[in-house]
Design an enzyme around this catalytic site. Structure first.
Site, mmCIF file in Angstrom:
data_model
loop_
_atom_site.group_PDB
_atom_site.id
_atom_site.type_symbol
_atom_site.label_atom_id
_atom_site.label_comp_id
_atom_site.label_asym_id
_atom_site.label_seq_id
_atom_site.Cartn_x
_atom_site.Cartn_y
_atom_site.Cartn_z
ATOM 1 N N ILE A 3 40.627 47.886 34.353
ATOM 2 C CA ILE A 3 40.560 48.546 35.655
ATOM 3 C C ILE A 3 39.892 47.658 36.706
ATOM 4 C CG2 ILE A 3 39.547 50.496 36.904
ATOM 5 C CD1 ILE A 3 39.880 52.144 34.295
ATOM 6 N N TYR A 27 29.030 58.312 24.579
ATOM 7 C CA TYR A 27 29.718 57.884 25.796
ATOM 8 C C TYR A 27 29.716 59.014 26.824
ATOM 9 C CZ TYR A 27 33.457 56.340 28.912
ATOM 10 O OH TYR A 27 34.186 55.985 30.020
ATOM 11 N N ASP A 86 25.469 40.136 35.232
ATOM 12 C CA ASP A 86 25.215 40.988 34.063
ATOM 13 C C ASP A 86 24.455 42.212 34.557
ATOM 14 O OD1 ASP A 86 24.501 42.231 31.724
ATOM 15 O OD2 ASP A 86 23.402 40.523 30.876
ATOM 16 N N SER A 145 36.633 41.264 34.301
ATOM 17 C CA SER A 145 37.303 40.317 33.404
ATOM 18 C C SER A 145 38.624 40.859 32.865
ATOM 19 C CB SER A 145 36.384 39.934 32.237
ATOM 20 O OG SER A 145 36.063 41.073 31.461
ATOM 21 N N SER A 146 38.797 42.187 32.894
ATOM 22 C CA SER A 146 40.030 42.786 32.379
ATOM 23 C C SER A 146 40.148 44.220 32.878
ATOM 24 C CB SER A 146 40.047 42.759 30.845
ATOM 25 O OG SER A 146 38.993 43.568 30.329
ATOM 26 N N LEU A 165 32.093 44.341 46.528
ATOM 27 C CA LEU A 165 31.617 43.765 45.271
ATOM 28 C C LEU A 165 31.979 44.708 44.135
ATOM 29 C CD1 LEU A 165 28.519 41.733 44.495
ATOM 30 C CD2 LEU A 165 29.010 43.669 43.010
ATOM 31 N N ILE A 166 32.630 44.150 43.100
ATOM 32 C CA ILE A 166 33.118 44.949 41.965
ATOM 33 C C ILE A 166 32.531 44.390 40.676
ATOM 34 C CG2 ILE A 166 35.156 45.879 40.807
ATOM 35 C CD1 ILE A 166 36.784 44.987 43.287
#
Length: 318
Positions: A19, A158, A68, A16-17, A11-12
């Site tokens: 990596i 970050y 989510d 959607s884009s 499971l990742i």
């Protein structure tokens, strides 16, 4: 590994884009069909790029679920929809970036970064880890960053979120060893993605209320050009990172920490060479503010001299 030579369920998050998409497609296209990939994303309306990249493996070795990572209910609902809640490999990839002077970033914006990058990952681990511990089998992979090891100017929030997840996983890894559950961190340096390019373009145009004029000037005129130089000279592609993750997945004894870019090893080592912290702080200060032109020349030279196989060299866990 799943018993009887069965496919391992992977499971990742954040597919959607970038990596996450590349990891999902690479594992789903495994020639030996060793993996059943459950690719997840918050908004299934953004699935087209993944579906196109997956091609004929979509619906066979790759399936798609909404998830989510910032919602307890969404996480539980997603995992409950998996057969027997059985997940062999969890790859925590979902994340968001934040760049700019601290004075101009609200606490609410900072909390959103932590909600995804730290608590989102923790939420996934808390939901899936108990099942892995009961089976005494499983592999948890967390997408961190070299910024989880070394602070970078104007990436304060970050970096803090990645430092937090590094500390969490470093602590948790000790306990998981007792249950035969593996935990691995993937630590890329700069990666060329549409997300990064778009963010760089946007922050260069933004106003930064609350920050003094000098700080804004240092950010826009000194940091951003230097950052672009570093991305061009040392940047990897999402495919490079996906290949690194596949090596970690396939390793019989995966490393806990996995730097994907060998050019960053001495940068990280410099921090640990001086327990006072002064060496790395002053080195980065001088590179940015006193020797900016030299750094630009060095990065340009590095880009010319190093072949793509060195600049994009990924780790070999075995």
């Amino acid at each position: 590994m799943a018993s009887g030579g069965e496919q391992r369920v992977v499971l990742i998050t954040g597919c959607s884009s970038g990596i996450g998409l590349r990891i999902a497609v690479l594992l789903a296209r495994d020639e030996k069909k060793r993996y059943h990939v459950i690719a997840t994303m918050r908004d299934l309306k953004k699935k087209d790029r993944l579906v196109e990249a997956a091609g004929n493996v979509y619906g066979t070795t790759l399936t798609l679920l909404a998830l989510d990572v910032c919602s307890d209910e969404s996480v539980k609902q997603c995992i409950n929809s998996v057969k027997d809640r059985h997940i062999d490999i969890l790859i925590n990839n979902a994340g968001v970036g934040m760049l700019g002077p601290v004075e101009s970033i609200s606490l609410d914006e900072m909390k959103k970064v932590f909600e995804t990058n730290f608590f989102g990952t923790v939420r996934m681990i808390k939901e899936i880890m108990p099942d892995m511990k009961k089976r005494r089998s499983g592999h948890i992979i967390v997408m961190s960053s070299v910024m989880g090891l070394q602070g970078v100017i104007f990436n304060d929030v970050y970096t803090a979120s990645k430092f937090a997840i590094e500390g969490f996983c470093e602590s948790l890894a000790v306990q998981l060893l007792k249950f035969d559950v593996k935990l691995s961190m993937i630590e890329p340096g700069p990666v060329h993605t549409e997300f990064e390019t778009k963010m760089m373009e946007e922050v260069a145009k933004m106003e930064y209320p609350g920050a003094d004029a000098d700080t804004v000037r240092y950010f826009k005129d000194v940091y951003l050009p230097s950052s672009i130089d570093i991305f061009q000279a040392m940047g990897q592609t999402p495919d490079d990172i996906a290949n690194c993750v596949k090596k970690v997945v396939e390793s019989s004894r995966p490393r806990f920490r996995n730097l994907t870019n060998s050019l960053y090893t001495p940068i990280v080592a410099m921090k640990y060479a001086d327990e006072t912290g002064g060496l790395s702080v002053h080195a980065f200060y001088n590179l940015l503010f006193n020797f900016g032109s030299l750094m630009h020349f060095t990065m340009s030279l590095l880009k010319c001299l190093t072949c793509s196989c060195l600049r994009r060299r990924t780790i070999s866990p075995d």
